[in-house]
Design an enzyme around this catalytic site. Structure first.
Site, mmCIF file in Angstrom:
data_model
loop_
_atom_site.group_PDB
_atom_site.id
_atom_site.type_symbol
_atom_site.label_atom_id
_atom_site.label_comp_id
_atom_site.label_asym_id
_atom_site.label_seq_id
_atom_site.Cartn_x
_atom_site.Cartn_y
_atom_site.Cartn_z
ATOM 1 N N LYS A 6 0.853 -1.197 0.000
ATOM 2 C CA LYS A 6 0.000 0.000 0.000
ATOM 3 C C LYS A 6 0.888 1.247 0.000
ATOM 4 O O LYS A 6 1.761 1.383 0.846
ATOM 5 C CB LYS A 6 -0.900 0.013 1.242
ATOM 6 C CG LYS A 6 -1.794 1.243 1.313
ATOM 7 C CD LYS A 6 -2.844 1.118 2.415
ATOM 8 C CE LYS A 6 -2.388 1.597 3.756
ATOM 9 N NZ LYS A 6 -2.218 3.061 3.860
ATOM 10 N N ASP A 34 -3.500 4.317 -1.931
ATOM 11 C CA ASP A 34 -4.449 4.742 -0.890
ATOM 12 C C ASP A 34 -4.453 6.279 -0.803
ATOM 13 O O ASP A 34 -3.897 6.859 0.124
ATOM 14 C CB ASP A 34 -4.004 4.099 0.430
ATOM 15 C CG ASP A 34 -4.891 4.463 1.611
ATOM 16 O OD1 ASP A 34 -6.026 4.916 1.400
ATOM 17 O OD2 ASP A 34 -4.431 4.270 2.765
ATOM 18 N N LYS A 53 -7.481 8.091 -1.333
ATOM 19 C CA LYS A 53 -8.817 8.488 -0.856
ATOM 20 C C LYS A 53 -9.327 9.750 -1.536
ATOM 21 O O LYS A 53 -9.580 10.776 -0.893
ATOM 22 C CB LYS A 53 -8.792 8.713 0.671
ATOM 23 C CG LYS A 53 -8.332 7.523 1.496
ATOM 24 C CD LYS A 53 -8.492 7.772 2.990
ATOM 25 C CE LYS A 53 -8.003 6.641 3.853
ATOM 26 N NZ LYS A 53 -6.533 6.502 3.932
ATOM 27 N N ASP A 56 -13.700 14.702 -4.344
ATOM 28 C CA ASP A 56 -13.763 15.980 -5.058
ATOM 29 C C ASP A 56 -14.992 15.917 -5.973
ATOM 30 O O ASP A 56 -15.795 14.984 -5.851
ATOM 31 C CB ASP A 56 -12.449 16.167 -5.854
ATOM 32 C CG ASP A 56 -12.092 17.639 -6.062
ATOM 33 O OD1 ASP A 56 -12.999 18.410 -6.443
ATOM 34 O OD2 ASP A 56 -10.922 18.005 -5.844
ATOM 35 N N THR A 70 -13.355 15.559 -11.518
ATOM 36 C CA THR A 70 -11.972 15.579 -11.029
ATOM 37 C C THR A 70 -11.568 14.219 -10.479
ATOM 38 O O THR A 70 -10.464 13.722 -10.745
ATOM 39 C CB THR A 70 -11.832 16.671 -9.937
ATOM 40 O OG1 THR A 70 -12.186 17.917 -10.523
ATOM 41 C CG2 THR A 70 -10.433 16.750 -9.386
ATOM 42 N N THR A 108 -12.047 5.674 10.487
ATOM 43 C CA THR A 108 -12.165 5.093 11.838
ATOM 44 C C THR A 108 -11.752 6.101 12.909
ATOM 45 O O THR A 108 -12.037 5.908 14.083
ATOM 46 C CB THR A 108 -11.323 3.812 11.984
ATOM 47 O OG1 THR A 108 -10.024 4.074 11.480
ATOM 48 C CG2 THR A 108 -11.936 2.659 11.219
ATOM 49 N N GLY A 152 0.876 -2.754 8.700
ATOM 50 C CA GLY A 152 2.065 -1.915 8.608
ATOM 51 C C GLY A 152 3.133 -2.372 9.561
ATOM 52 O O GLY A 152 3.876 -3.339 9.306
ATOM 53 N N ARG A 153 3.204 -1.685 10.711
ATOM 54 C CA ARG A 153 4.339 -1.859 11.615
ATOM 55 C C ARG A 153 4.653 -3.282 12.060
ATOM 56 O O ARG A 153 5.837 -3.605 12.231
ATOM 57 C CB ARG A 153 4.180 -0.915 12.815
ATOM 58 C CG ARG A 153 4.418 0.537 12.411
ATOM 59 C CD ARG A 153 3.785 1.527 13.334
ATOM 60 N NE ARG A 153 2.327 1.512 13.236
ATOM 61 C CZ ARG A 153 1.532 2.288 13.951
ATOM 62 N NH1 ARG A 153 2.044 3.124 14.836
ATOM 63 N NH2 ARG A 153 0.227 2.234 13.780
HETATM 64 O O1 C5P Z 1 1.238 0.149 11.163
HETATM 65 P P1 C5P Z 1 -0.226 -0.196 11.084
HETATM 66 O O2 C5P Z 1 -0.477 -1.676 10.903
HETATM 67 O O3 C5P Z 1 -1.044 0.408 12.190
HETATM 68 O O4 C5P Z 1 -0.671 0.512 9.706
HETATM 69 C C1 C5P Z 1 -2.012 0.503 9.287
HETATM 70 C C2 C5P Z 1 -2.135 1.214 7.964
HETATM 71 O O5 C5P Z 1 -3.528 1.275 7.639
HETATM 72 C C3 C5P Z 1 -1.652 2.664 7.969
HETATM 73 O O6 C5P Z 1 -1.191 2.949 6.634
HETATM 74 C C4 C5P Z 1 -2.886 3.447 8.279
HETATM 75 O O7 C5P Z 1 -2.844 4.743 7.763
HETATM 76 C C5 C5P Z 1 -3.953 2.629 7.543
HETATM 77 N N1 C5P Z 1 -5.311 2.795 8.044
HETATM 78 C C6 C5P Z 1 -5.676 2.560 9.359
HETATM 79 N N2 C5P Z 1 -6.976 2.728 9.749
HETATM 80 C C7 C5P Z 1 -7.891 3.118 8.862
HETATM 81 C C8 C5P Z 1 -7.545 3.341 7.534
HETATM 82 C C9 C5P Z 1 -6.219 3.167 7.150
HETATM 83 O O8 C5P Z 1 -4.844 2.188 10.170
HETATM 84 N N3 C5P Z 1 -9.141 3.224 9.235
#
Ligand code: C5P
Length: 230
Positions: free
Chosen positions: A33, A60, A62, A65, A69, A119, A209-210
């Site tokens: 992503k 991603d 989002k 507009d 556009t 969220t 992510g992390r």
């Molecule tokens: O590091 P982590 O697993 O928390 O990353 C989650 C990813 O999902 C990030 O890129 C965050 O911006 C995205 N995200 C989120 N909650 C949402 C929408 C997107 O954590 N409701």
């Protein structure tokens, strides 16, 4: 063709940092992503390079507009060869239909999904915007509008996945962030689910992510998550 369920969030400020991670990952085992920070700093070139490296990319950004556009932006994203892109459902049905039309109908068109409510939206913010009813009902209503507008699915929390899966068919994509393997750091995420819980709740793809990007061995972290899904 493998259909990996894990989308690794490349939340990095530079392309080099993103490549340092992507070069350790196997495109057969995960998707990636690219979000607003990396895209704004590094531009379409980062997407093109990752696509060339064989990765499926969820762009991603989002979009939200006027319909014309957003449609043009979605067309531009599709031209980059991304696998998935998204818009805000709050842009409305006409905007989403225009976006859907713009990405075409070929077999290799990207998935087009919508964010219902962020969220991060709490009751106070919801009311400040003059929105009526409950957050939960609004998520369901916007998900229905998304499907009625011809889109492929929504980003949602894994907590919403069971209800949304019941309301929509199996082909509706539910993309869920907020995933934490058992025993891993929660970080700033609340109300998380494990990968297995999220898939069992009806998630189609998990944004992680992390737990992967901050691991000393990202492929080992990915492998452990894959194992937990079996
Ligand atoms: O590091 P982590 O697993 O928390 O990353 C989650 C990813 O999902 C990030 O890129 C965050 O911006 C995205 N995200 C989120 N909650 C949402 C929408 C997107 O954590 N409701």
């Amino acid at each position: 063709m493998s259909d990996p369920k894990i989308i690794v969030a490349l939340d990095y400020p530079t392309a080099d940092a993103a490549y340092a991670l992507s070069s350790q990952l196997d495109p057969q085992r995960c998707r990636l992503k690219v979000g607003k920070e990396l895209f704004t700093r590094s531009g379409p070139a980062v997407v093109e390079k990752l696509v060339n490296d064989g990765f499926d990319i969820f762009l991603d950004l989002k979009y939200h507009d006027i319909p014309n556009t957003v449609a043009k932006a979605c067309q531009a994203a599709a031209d980059l060869g991304v696998w998935m892109l998204n818009v805000h459902a709050q842009g409305g049905g006409a905007m989403m239909s225009a976006a859907r039309e713009a990405i075409g109908h070929s077999d290799d068109r990207p998935y087009l999904i919508a964010v219902t409510l962020l969220t991060s939206m709490d009751q106070t913010t919801f009311e400040q915007l003059g929105l009526q009813g409950s957050i939960a009902d609004t998520v369901l209503r916007l998900a229905k509008l998304t499907e009625d507008s011809g889109l492929d699915g929504v980003v949602c929390s894994a907590q919403e996945a069971t209800t949304l899966r019941g309301q929509h068919g199996d082909n509706f994509q539910l993309i869920t962030p907020g995933i934490r393997p058992a025993n891993s750091e929660q970080g700033d995420q609340h109300r998380t689910m494990t990968p297995k819980q999220a898939i069992d709740a009806g998630s189609s793809y998990l944004v992680i992510g992390r737990p992967i990007t901050a691991a000393t061995d990202p492929m080992a972290a990915l492998a452990a998550i894959e194992q937990s899904l079996i």
